[in-house]
Design a protein around this motif. Structure first.
Motif, PDB file in Angstrom:
ATOM      1  N   ILE A 160       1.050  32.362  74.676  1.00  0.00           N
ATOM      2  CA  ILE A 160       2.107  33.083  75.402  1.00  0.00           C
ATOM      3  C   ILE A 160       3.368  32.226  75.474  1.00  0.00           C
ATOM      4  O   ILE A 160       4.481  32.716  75.205  1.00  0.00           O
ATOM      5  CB  ILE A 160       1.605  33.510  76.807  1.00  0.00           C
ATOM      6  CG1 ILE A 160       0.587  34.643  76.661  1.00  0.00           C
ATOM      7  CG2 ILE A 160       2.766  33.926  77.708  1.00  0.00           C
ATOM      8  CD1 ILE A 160      -0.188  34.971  77.926  1.00  0.00           C
ATOM      9  N   ALA A 161       3.196  30.956  75.789  1.00  0.00           N
ATOM     10  CA  ALA A 161       4.347  30.060  75.880  1.00  0.00           C
ATOM     11  C   ALA A 161       4.998  29.857  74.512  1.00  0.00           C
ATOM     12  O   ALA A 161       6.228  29.939  74.380  1.00  0.00           O
ATOM     13  CB  ALA A 161       3.926  28.709  76.467  1.00  0.00           C
ATOM     14  N   ARG A 162       4.189  29.614  73.492  1.00  0.00           N
ATOM     15  CA  ARG A 162       4.717  29.366  72.140  1.00  0.00           C
ATOM     16  C   ARG A 162       5.514  30.541  71.612  1.00  0.00           C
ATOM     17  O   ARG A 162       6.529  30.362  70.938  1.00  0.00           O
ATOM     18  CB  ARG A 162       3.561  29.055  71.202  1.00  0.00           C
ATOM     19  CG  ARG A 162       3.998  28.771  69.782  1.00  0.00           C
ATOM     20  CD  ARG A 162       2.826  28.347  68.936  1.00  0.00           C
ATOM     21  NE  ARG A 162       3.260  28.084  67.582  1.00  0.00           N
ATOM     22  CZ  ARG A 162       2.448  27.780  66.606  1.00  0.00           C
ATOM     23  NH1 ARG A 162       1.151  27.679  66.813  1.00  0.00           N
ATOM     24  NH2 ARG A 162       2.905  27.576  65.399  1.00  0.00           N
ATOM     25  N   LEU A 163       5.057  31.751  71.915  1.00  0.00           N
ATOM     26  CA  LEU A 163       5.738  32.949  71.399  1.00  0.00           C
ATOM     27  C   LEU A 163       6.832  33.447  72.338  1.00  0.00           C
ATOM     28  O   LEU A 163       7.518  34.425  72.036  1.00  0.00           O
ATOM     29  CB  LEU A 163       4.716  34.070  71.144  1.00  0.00           C
ATOM     30  CG  LEU A 163       3.645  33.750  70.101  1.00  0.00           C
ATOM     31  CD1 LEU A 163       2.673  34.915  69.974  1.00  0.00           C
ATOM     32  CD2 LEU A 163       4.269  33.407  68.750  1.00  0.00           C
ATOM     33  N   GLY A 164       6.977  32.797  73.486  1.00  0.00           N
ATOM     34  CA  GLY A 164       8.020  33.202  74.428  1.00  0.00           C
ATOM     35  C   GLY A 164       7.750  34.554  75.072  1.00  0.00           C
ATOM     36  O   GLY A 164       8.682  35.262  75.445  1.00  0.00           O
TER      37      GLY A 164
END
Length: 169
Positions: A161-165
């Motif tokens: 979730i964080a990596r893909l924003g």
């Protein structure tokens, strides 16, 4: 948007995909549910699928994806997408779709598959997964390799979730 969680059997696609769907409050679909009965029977018998076997499966998945996108909904899909041609088919023409590809060592994967019970995909088929596997290349746009390592599924979901924003609900 559709987020495809891909990887070999036993990599955690379904578990991580369900975690992602729960956190994002999106619907979830497992690519296994799109297989025709003949494919399931073949795998239960320990026979690997061919590209021809996978054609109706991929067609059913892409039809579902198109319906989700057209309706304006968002979903997470767990799907092996072992070959680049499969990934191209799933993502091609679908700007509202991205893929994370779960990368796992063959040894770790074998251990996971041996511990699974009640799934039609048995350990003898694992070699066919690695024979068919074409790991994602940097030139594949919208395909993000994610190393599993020793991370728990909830940690992987949070990292994805964080990596893909993306925004968790």
């Amino acid at each position: 948007m559709i987020l495809v969680v891909a990887g070999v059997a036993g990599s955690g696609k379904t578990t991580v995909g369900q975690q992602l769907a729960r956190r994002l409050r999106w619907s979830f679909a497992d690519g296994d549910s799109f297989h025709p009965a003949t494919n399931i029977a073949k795998m239960r018998a320990g026979l690997p699928l061919t590209d021809a076997d996978r054609k109706p499966w991929l067609a059913a998945i892409t039809s579902w994806m198109d319906d989700i996108i057209a309706s304006g909904q968002s979903a997470v899909l767990a799907c092996s997408a072992l070959k680049r041609s499969y990934r191209d088919e799933l993502l091609g023409g679908r700007g509202a779709a991205l893929m994370v590809f779960l990368m796992i060592s063959q040894e770790q994967d074998e251990n996971r598959v041996l511990l699974r019970s009640g799934h039609f995909f048995a350990e003898p088929l694992l070699a066919s997964q690695y024979a068919a596997l074409e790991p994602p290349e940097p030139a594949e746009h919208r395909v993000y390799p994610v190393r599993i390592g020793d991370q728990r599924p909830d940690q992987l979901a949070a990292d994805i979730i964080a990596r893909l924003g993306l925004t968790a609900a």
